[in-house]
Design a protein around this motif. Structure first.
Motif, PDB file in Angstrom:
ATOM      1  N   ILE A   1      44.657  38.023  37.880  1.00 13.13           N
ATOM      2  CA  ILE A   1      44.004  38.689  36.751  1.00 13.13           C
ATOM      3  C   ILE A   1      42.507  38.407  36.757  1.00 13.13           C
ATOM      4  O   ILE A   1      41.676  39.320  36.652  1.00 13.13           O
ATOM      5  N   LEU A   2      42.137  37.127  36.890  1.00 11.41           N
ATOM      6  CA  LEU A   2      40.722  36.767  36.856  1.00 11.41           C
ATOM      7  C   LEU A   2      39.984  37.319  38.076  1.00 11.41           C
ATOM      8  O   LEU A   2      38.853  37.810  37.961  1.00 11.41           O
ATOM      9  N   PHE A   3      40.626  37.253  39.230  1.00 10.12           N
ATOM     10  CA  PHE A   3      40.005  37.758  40.461  1.00 10.12           C
ATOM     11  C   PHE A   3      39.726  39.250  40.342  1.00 10.12           C
ATOM     12  O   PHE A   3      38.639  39.728  40.698  1.00 10.12           O
ATOM     13  N   LEU A   4      40.698  39.999  39.821  1.00  9.59           N
ATOM     14  CA  LEU A   4      40.558  41.451  39.729  1.00  9.59           C
ATOM     15  C   LEU A   4      39.650  41.893  38.583  1.00  9.59           C
ATOM     16  O   LEU A   4      39.033  42.958  38.643  1.00  9.59           O
ATOM     17  N   LEU A   5      39.566  41.056  37.523  1.00 12.90           N
ATOM     18  CA  LEU A   5      38.719  41.413  36.381  1.00 12.90           C
ATOM     19  C   LEU A   5      37.284  40.928  36.543  1.00 12.90           C
ATOM     20  O   LEU A   5      36.464  41.113  35.642  1.00 12.90           O
ATOM     21  N   ALA A   6      36.987  40.301  37.669  1.00 19.09           N
ATOM     22  CA  ALA A   6      35.649  39.732  37.867  1.00 19.09           C
ATOM     23  C   ALA A   6      34.553  40.780  37.697  1.00 19.09           C
ATOM     24  O   ALA A   6      33.536  40.530  37.037  1.00 19.09           O
ATOM     25  N   GLU A   7      34.753  41.968  38.277  1.00 24.39           N
ATOM     26  CA  GLU A   7      33.702  42.988  38.205  1.00 24.39           C
ATOM     27  C   GLU A   7      33.524  43.553  36.798  1.00 24.39           C
ATOM     28  O   GLU A   7      32.379  43.666  36.321  1.00 24.39           O
ATOM     29  N   PRO A   8      34.614  43.903  36.081  1.00 27.52           N
ATOM     30  CA  PRO A   8      34.428  44.361  34.689  1.00 27.52           C
ATOM     31  C   PRO A   8      33.750  43.312  33.808  1.00 27.52           C
ATOM     32  O   PRO A   8      32.905  43.653  32.978  1.00 27.52           O
ATOM     33  N   ILE A   9      34.105  42.040  33.997  1.00 25.32           N
ATOM     34  CA  ILE A   9      33.467  40.975  33.218  1.00 25.32           C
ATOM     35  C   ILE A   9      31.980  40.901  33.555  1.00 25.32           C
ATOM     36  O   ILE A   9      31.126  40.773  32.669  1.00 25.32           O
ATOM     37  N   ALA A  10      31.673  41.017  34.842  1.00 24.19           N
ATOM     38  CA  ALA A  10      30.272  40.946  35.288  1.00 24.19           C
ATOM     39  C   ALA A  10      29.442  42.056  34.650  1.00 24.19           C
ATOM     40  O   ALA A  10      28.310  41.829  34.201  1.00 24.19           O
ATOM     41  N   HIS A  11      29.985  43.266  34.593  1.00 17.93           N
ATOM     42  CA  HIS A  11      29.262  44.391  33.994  1.00 17.93           C
ATOM     43  C   HIS A  11      29.065  44.182  32.497  1.00 17.93           C
ATOM     44  O   HIS A  11      28.113  44.722  31.911  1.00 17.93           O
ATOM     45  N   GLN A  12      29.955  43.416  31.881  1.00 17.49           N
ATOM     46  CA  GLN A  12      29.847  43.171  30.446  1.00 17.49           C
ATOM     47  C   GLN A  12      28.750  42.161  30.118  1.00 17.49           C
ATOM     48  O   GLN A  12      28.094  42.262  29.081  1.00 17.49           O
ATOM     49  N   VAL A  13      28.535  41.169  30.998  1.00 19.35           N
ATOM     50  CA  VAL A  13      27.620  40.078  30.653  1.00 19.35           C
ATOM     51  C   VAL A  13      26.212  40.240  31.219  1.00 19.35           C
ATOM     52  O   VAL A  13      25.274  39.636  30.696  1.00 19.35           O
ATOM     53  N   VAL A  14      26.036  41.010  32.285  1.00 17.61           N
ATOM     54  CA  VAL A  14      24.680  41.237  32.799  1.00 17.61           C
ATOM     55  C   VAL A  14      24.423  42.729  32.935  1.00 17.61           C
ATOM     56  O   VAL A  14      25.353  43.532  33.041  1.00 17.61           O
ATOM     57  N   ASP A  15      23.127  43.054  32.954  1.00 15.65           N
ATOM     58  CA  ASP A  15      22.725  44.459  32.978  1.00 15.65           C
ATOM     59  C   ASP A  15      22.988  45.104  34.331  1.00 15.65           C
ATOM     60  O   ASP A  15      23.548  46.191  34.427  1.00 15.65           O
ATOM     61  N   GLY A  16      22.551  44.440  35.395  1.00 13.09           N
ATOM     62  CA  GLY A  16      22.722  45.001  36.732  1.00 13.09           C
ATOM     63  C   GLY A  16      21.577  45.892  37.151  1.00 13.09           C
ATOM     64  O   GLY A  16      21.318  46.093  38.333  1.00 13.09           O
ATOM     65  N   LYS A  17      20.826  46.427  36.164  1.00  9.93           N
ATOM     66  CA  LYS A  17      19.697  47.290  36.479  1.00  9.93           C
ATOM     67  C   LYS A  17      18.381  46.510  36.511  1.00  9.93           C
ATOM     68  O   LYS A  17      17.407  46.945  37.100  1.00  9.93           O
ATOM     69  N   ASP A  18      18.386  45.348  35.825  1.00 11.81           N
ATOM     70  CA  ASP A  18      17.177  44.516  35.767  1.00 11.81           C
ATOM     71  C   ASP A  18      17.054  43.710  37.059  1.00 11.81           C
ATOM     72  O   ASP A  18      17.983  43.032  37.469  1.00 11.81           O
ATOM     73  N   LEU A  19      15.898  43.794  37.694  1.00 13.52           N
ATOM     74  CA  LEU A  19      15.695  43.081  38.956  1.00 13.52           C
ATOM     75  C   LEU A  19      15.579  41.574  38.746  1.00 13.52           C
ATOM     76  O   LEU A  19      15.779  40.795  39.667  1.00 13.52           O
ATOM     77  N   LYS A  20      15.225  41.165  37.518  1.00 11.64           N
ATOM     78  CA  LYS A  20      15.142  39.747  37.210  1.00 11.64           C
ATOM     79  C   LYS A  20      16.498  39.252  36.743  1.00 11.64           C
ATOM     80  O   LYS A  20      17.288  39.988  36.194  1.00 11.64           O
ATOM     81  N   GLY A  21      16.736  37.945  36.943  1.00  6.80           N
ATOM     82  CA  GLY A  21      17.985  37.362  36.471  1.00  6.80           C
ATOM     83  C   GLY A  21      19.101  37.508  37.489  1.00  6.80           C
ATOM     84  O   GLY A  21      18.903  37.929  38.631  1.00  6.80           O
ATOM     85  N   ASN A  22      20.312  37.139  37.076  1.00  5.20           N
ATOM     86  CA  ASN A  22      21.472  37.177  37.962  1.00  5.20           C
ATOM     87  C   ASN A  22      21.958  38.606  38.178  1.00  5.20           C
ATOM     88  O   ASN A  22      21.955  39.416  37.257  1.00  5.20           O
ATOM     89  N   THR A  23      22.408  38.874  39.386  1.00  3.15           N
ATOM     90  CA  THR A  23      22.929  40.203  39.697  1.00  3.15           C
ATOM     91  C   THR A  23      24.425  40.267  39.399  1.00  3.15           C
ATOM     92  O   THR A  23      25.094  39.235  39.243  1.00  3.15           O
ATOM     93  N   ILE A  24      24.938  41.480  39.338  1.00  2.00           N
ATOM     94  CA  ILE A  24      26.373  41.664  39.131  1.00  2.00           C
ATOM     95  C   ILE A  24      27.148  41.034  40.282  1.00  2.00           C
ATOM     96  O   ILE A  24      28.203  40.422  40.084  1.00  2.00           O
TER      97      ILE A  24
END
Length: 544
Positions: free
Chosen positions: A102-125
């Motif tokens: 569950i955690l392995f497969l939900l990693a990407e949806p969780i990542a999209h929820q907590v970081v923007d992904g469009k901002d070049l600064k900070g952690n990436t998805i």
């Protein structure tokens, strides 16, 4: 003999928990120096969902197994406990695999929820996904390890759990610090890769802890098997009946134990986006989250762990008094538990709040994040009192067989946190999350306090007077700390880490001595802690 063995075992286990918590605090300082606040934020992105799913995987069953095994061992039925243990290994293996997937497969949806992904600064998805997936591997073995610990505890053998916990923590910390240092400083790798491997330390540490348990099992297997052969009876309970009994006891405990991870999950899903909604870029939001969810959070857990460790030793006696319907003793024990928490936690939390700048500067350095980290610590430190009181009142409700109200209190608090978090962050920025947590814990605590008053027939008049006295002493101590801090700052301004340490040490030392002096001279310290520290009683007798 059995009582002395149990007391000794409880002391060993309490000591190991305390050592593990201290180690878990200390390593965060060099770790933060290597990866920074953004790295701490990334680490939290992986660990919070992992902690929640670990609790789902175990459902409090390891603790319940220890109670179950202890009960049937006392009846001379060692076979029933062994049957439960064998089936439990299968159950924990299955739940571990399921939650890992569950955690392995939900990693990407969780990542999209907590970081923007469009901002070049900070952690990436990609960084967040890798971090979550690396820590998820630990779910394959930690539930099994927890069950083995519970089985040993059911035999009143706390040594295996104690040693394995400490070894697990030591192995994990060595792995984290060595590997992150090598990746960042030797190989010039990215912070994202370093933090991902740091979370994999949960799996490596668990391997160390499991190895210790298997060694103990190998050494004691013969004596454990001999007990089964000498069983006086065999209840031959079907597995369904066993697990019905287990789950009825374990579910409320596991849910209450999830309090802090569930609060952190709400922050995980809302904190960054709420700050970015009021103009923060992703990197700045992540720095604030790292300071809030890791740096400051670790520091405020110091007074929480000390106070709860000392007070929780009273809880088995609370259960016994309640079962025996000894109301007078029950009132005394509940009062003593409240007093210990307030006496230790209130001055520690207030002192940490006042000394937020030198404390944060000493432990995490005087870098660019000093201001944001110190401000968050200043407002977050008093919440330690609420954390401590909630943990202890929930345990008292367990002792008087009213744990359902602790669950009701937790749910009510979570609803308050969920409904106010984004609103308050939008109004007060990072401090809004602290205010939402405070209001939520006050809600939970109000329900717990009411339930204890009703079902334990507890009268709060006496503890109310004690709280007032402790609050007065804390206020006087605060004045001393503020004056001392300002005087010392004239000579040692916060220009470097050494000066910050000097300010912190002198302020804490003189403030602590003053608080202890007031407490001993008035007899308060002796009345609250005299049974644990005899010299306090001697001081009172000398005075009288």
């Amino acid at each position: 003999m059995a009582d002395s063995k149990l007391v000794r075992g409880t002391m060993i286990l309490t000591a190991s928990i305390f050592i593990s918590k201290i180690l878990g605090l200390i390593y965060i300082f060099p770790f933060k120096a290597i990866v920074g606040l953004e790295g701490l934020a990334l680490y939290t992105y992986g660990y919070v969902p992992y902690t929640v799913l670990l609790s789902v995987a175990t459902l409090g069953i390891p603790l319940a197994v220890s109670k179950f095994v202890s009960k049937y061992n006392a009846l001379g039925d060692y076979e029933t406990g062994r049957r439960l243990f064998k089936s439990g290994l299968i159950v924990m293996s299955v739940t571990g695999i399921v939650t890992f997937l569950i955690l392995f497969l939900l990693a990407e949806p969780i990542a999209h929820q907590v970081v923007d992904g469009k901002d070049l600064k900070g952690n990436t998805i990609e960084d967040v996904v890798l971090t979550i997936r690396m820590v998820s591997v630990a779910l394959l073995i930690v539930p099994i390890m927890s069950l083995i610990r519970g089985y040993f505890q059911g035999h009143q053998s706390m040594g295996p759990t104690a040693v394995s916990q400490v070894i697990e923590q030591i192995v994990r910390i060595i792995f984290i610090l060595c590997l992150t240092f090598i990746i960042v400083n030797v190989m010039n790798g990215s912070i994202g890769l370093a933090v991902a491997f740091a979370t994999f330390g949960a799996f490596v540490g668990a391997l160390g802890g499991l190895t210790v348990l298997l060694i103990y099992w190998y050494k004691r297997k013969e004596s454990l098997n001999k007990q089964i052969e000498e069983s006086k009876t065999n209840h031959q309970l079907p597995l369904r009946s066993m697990y019905k009994e287990l789950i009825a006891y374990a579910l409320p405990l596991s849910f209450v134990g999830l309090a802090i991870p569930l609060y952190q999950t709400i922050d995980l899903m809302t904190f960054n986006k709420a700050l970015m909604g009021v103009g923060y870029d992703q990197a700045s939001a992540e720095e604030a989250f790292g300071a809030f969810a890791q740096a400051a959070h670790k520091l405020i857990l110091i007074p929480v762990s000390i106070a709860t460790a000392m007070s929780l030793t009273l809880l088995p006696t609370i259960t016994k008094s309640f079962i025996n319907n000894d109301q007078q003793l029950l009132q005394k024990q509940v009062t003593q538990t409240y007093q210990i928490i307030l006496f230790l936690t209130l001055p520690a939390a207030v002192g940490l709040s006042i000394l937020a700048y030198p404390a944060y500067g000493t432990l995490f350095g005087l870098g660019d994040d000093l201001h944001i980290g110190s401000i968050i610590l200043r407002y977050y430190a008093p919440v330690a009192v609420l954390f401590s009181l909630f943990a202890v009142t929930s345990a008292i409700l367990q002792g008087i067989n009213q744990q359902r109200y602790a669950v009701i209190g937790l749910v009510a608090g979570l609803l308050v946190k969920l409904s106010l978090n984004i609103l308050l962050i939008s109004q007060f920025e990072a401090l809004g999350a602290i205010f939402a947590t405070s209001l939520a814990y006050v809600t939970s605590l109000a329900i717990n306090v009411w339930a204890i008053g009703k079902f334990a027939n507890y009268n709060y008049h006496y503890i109310g007077k004690r709280f007032l006295l402790i609050a007065i002493f804390t206020t006087l101590m605060s004045i001393v700390v503020i004056v001392v801090k300002e005087i010392v700052l004239l000579v040692f301004p916060l220009e470097n880490r050494l000066y910050a340490l000097v300010v912190l040490t002198i302020s804490v030392g003189l403030g602590g001595v003053f608080y202890l002096f007031l407490s001993i001279r008035t007899g308060l310290a002796g009345q609250i802690l005299g049974s644990r520290f005899k010299f306090l009683n001697k001081k009172v007798r000398a005075k009288s």
